[in-house]
Design a protein around this motif. Structure first.
Motif, PDB file in Angstrom:
ATOM      1  N   ALA A 184       0.836  -1.204   0.000  1.00 60.09           N
ATOM      2  CA  ALA A 184       0.000   0.000   0.000  1.00 60.09           C
ATOM      3  C   ALA A 184       0.869   1.250   0.000  1.00 60.09           C
ATOM      4  O   ALA A 184       0.552   2.235  -0.692  1.00 60.09           O
ATOM      5  CB  ALA A 184      -0.941  -0.011   1.205  1.00 60.09           C
ATOM      6  N   ILE A 185       1.972   1.257   0.765  1.00 57.09           N
ATOM      7  CA  ILE A 185       2.872   2.408   0.794  1.00 57.09           C
ATOM      8  C   ILE A 185       3.515   2.626  -0.570  1.00 57.09           C
ATOM      9  O   ILE A 185       3.603   3.764  -1.067  1.00 57.09           O
ATOM     10  CB  ILE A 185       3.961   2.203   1.864  1.00 57.09           C
ATOM     11  CG1 ILE A 185       3.352   2.376   3.265  1.00 57.09           C
ATOM     12  CG2 ILE A 185       5.108   3.179   1.683  1.00 57.09           C
ATOM     13  CD1 ILE A 185       2.890   3.794   3.553  1.00 57.09           C
ATOM     14  N   ILE A 186       3.949   1.548  -1.228  1.00 61.89           N
ATOM     15  CA  ILE A 186       4.542   1.674  -2.562  1.00 61.89           C
ATOM     16  C   ILE A 186       3.522   2.224  -3.546  1.00 61.89           C
ATOM     17  O   ILE A 186       3.830   3.095  -4.370  1.00 61.89           O
ATOM     18  CB  ILE A 186       5.088   0.309  -3.036  1.00 61.89           C
ATOM     19  CG1 ILE A 186       6.303  -0.088  -2.187  1.00 61.89           C
ATOM     20  CG2 ILE A 186       5.477   0.360  -4.505  1.00 61.89           C
ATOM     21  CD1 ILE A 186       6.830  -1.476  -2.479  1.00 61.89           C
ATOM     22  N   GLY A 187       2.278   1.740  -3.459  1.00 61.03           N
ATOM     23  CA  GLY A 187       1.233   2.265  -4.335  1.00 61.03           C
ATOM     24  C   GLY A 187       0.949   3.732  -4.065  1.00 61.03           C
ATOM     25  O   GLY A 187       0.763   4.522  -4.999  1.00 61.03           O
ATOM     26  N   VAL A 211       9.352   2.061  -5.128  1.00 59.05           N
ATOM     27  CA  VAL A 211       9.900   0.834  -4.533  1.00 59.05           C
ATOM     28  C   VAL A 211      11.052   1.183  -3.590  1.00 59.05           C
ATOM     29  O   VAL A 211      11.143   0.648  -2.480  1.00 59.05           O
ATOM     30  CB  VAL A 211      10.359  -0.131  -5.632  1.00 59.05           C
ATOM     31  CG1 VAL A 211      11.139  -1.304  -5.028  1.00 59.05           C
ATOM     32  CG2 VAL A 211       9.162  -0.655  -6.413  1.00 59.05           C
ATOM     33  N   PHE A 212      11.931   2.087  -4.035  1.00 59.16           N
ATOM     34  CA  PHE A 212      13.021   2.530  -3.158  1.00 59.16           C
ATOM     35  C   PHE A 212      12.472   3.164  -1.888  1.00 59.16           C
ATOM     36  O   PHE A 212      12.907   2.843  -0.775  1.00 59.16           O
ATOM     37  CB  PHE A 212      13.910   3.525  -3.914  1.00 59.16           C
ATOM     38  CG  PHE A 212      14.887   4.254  -3.029  1.00 59.16           C
ATOM     39  CD1 PHE A 212      16.062   3.654  -2.626  1.00 59.16           C
ATOM     40  CD2 PHE A 212      14.620   5.557  -2.603  1.00 59.16           C
ATOM     41  CE1 PHE A 212      16.960   4.319  -1.801  1.00 59.16           C
ATOM     42  CE2 PHE A 212      15.511   6.226  -1.789  1.00 59.16           C
ATOM     43  CZ  PHE A 212      16.686   5.608  -1.388  1.00 59.16           C
ATOM     44  N   LEU A 260      12.882  11.696  -0.707  1.00 68.91           N
ATOM     45  CA  LEU A 260      14.073  11.030  -1.257  1.00 68.91           C
ATOM     46  C   LEU A 260      13.690  10.097  -2.405  1.00 68.91           C
ATOM     47  O   LEU A 260      14.391  10.026  -3.430  1.00 68.91           O
ATOM     48  CB  LEU A 260      14.810  10.263  -0.168  1.00 68.91           C
ATOM     49  CG  LEU A 260      15.645  11.088   0.803  1.00 68.91           C
ATOM     50  CD1 LEU A 260      16.215  10.194   1.904  1.00 68.91           C
ATOM     51  CD2 LEU A 260      16.775  11.811   0.070  1.00 68.91           C
ATOM     52  N   GLY A 261      12.576   9.369  -2.242  1.00 71.74           N
ATOM     53  CA  GLY A 261      12.095   8.539  -3.342  1.00 71.74           C
ATOM     54  C   GLY A 261      11.726   9.375  -4.546  1.00 71.74           C
ATOM     55  O   GLY A 261      11.966   8.981  -5.699  1.00 71.74           O
TER      56      GLY A 261
END
Length: 267
Positions: A184-187, A211-212, A260-261
């Motif tokens: 969920a966080i990546i999405g 993803v990072f 940062l991502g």
């Protein structure tokens, strides 16, 4: 070349972090979040209530605050009590306008931060802000909670587990369920990187940054949990303020990781 390229990206991220601009943006977002967290959750609660998923909001909020340990559970319960109060009292026009302005100003702060990362100097027009911010405010909470609930129900299904050759007992189910918040966080990171900057962002760079950011968020969350567990002396010193301080630090780290991502996605 395969070895040098990731090191170049890492050097660029550390260089940008050392300059301090990303840290300042993260601090600004922490300040905005303190004012907006209850209105944002209240708006999400209202939207989800129309779909019958409003009770699923509390577990999702707890997943975000899980690295705080017992303090995270207490903060989640406190925030939900505030939301219940908002639902019961802010029914007038003035209260609703204040709630709406707070949420929209927070979304604008997020746009300004990601525009800074992508070196976009021109923000959205006023008409686009009104329409697109409303989409973010109404659609994102519903989609996020619905995705979390759907994933949890799919993972809990014995039929799906057998079809996937994953039915190896409770340990497998538990390990699978732990992946749900990270997915969920990546999405969510991907959505922010694609939708929020006032420029076109391609899908692959957004996914790489997401993803990072998601993996870094998970790693920092695990480390932060251990720090919280072994920081009993600090909790004794700060007494009742310990939960607030831990919450501020975790908010800052979360926003810093998101930016940062975004920086990696930009590069």
């Amino acid at each position: 070349r395969l070895a040098v390229t990731p090191l170049r990206y890492l050097y660029a991220l550390l260089r940008d972090l050392a300059r301090g601009d990303i840290g300042l943006r993260a601090m600004s977002l922490v300040y905005s979040t303190l004012f907006a967290i209850v209105p944002v959750v209240a708006v999400a609660f209202s939207v989800l209530k129309a779909f019958g998923y409003h009770r699923e909001l509390e577990p999702v909020l707890f997943e975000f605050l899980r690295p705080l340990g017992d303090q995270g559970y207490q903060l989640t319960a406190q925030i939900m009590r505030f939301v219940e109060n908002v639902q019961g009292t802010l029914l007038g026009t003035i209260g609703f306008v204040f709630l709406l302005v707070t949420v929209l100003s927070t979304i604008q702060k997020i746009e300004e931060a990601v525009n800074f990362v992508w070196h976009v100097e021109r923000p959205r027009s006023l008409a686009r802000r009104v329409t697109e911010y409303v989409v973010v405010m109404l659609i994102v909470p519903a989609l996020a909670v619905f995705a979390m609930v759907t994933l949890a129900r799919l993972e809990a299904s014995d039929v799906v587990a057998r079809l996937s050759n994953l039915a190896t007992g409770q340990a497998a189910a538990s390990g699978s369920s732990h992946l749900t918040p990270y997915l969920a966080i990546i999405g969510l990171f991907s959505f922010v990187y694609i939708y929020m900057p006032n420029t076109r962002v391609r899908l692959l760079p957004a996914l790489v940054g997401a993803v990072f950011g998601g993996l870094l968020w998970a790693a920092v969350g695990a480390l932060f949990t251990r720090i919280v567990v072994y920081s009993g002396q600090a909790a004794a010193i700060y007494a009742g303020f310990a939960a607030v301080l831990l919450f501020l630090v975790w908010l800052y780290l979360s926003w810093l990781i998101l930016l940062l991502g975004a920086q990696l996605s930009f590069y």
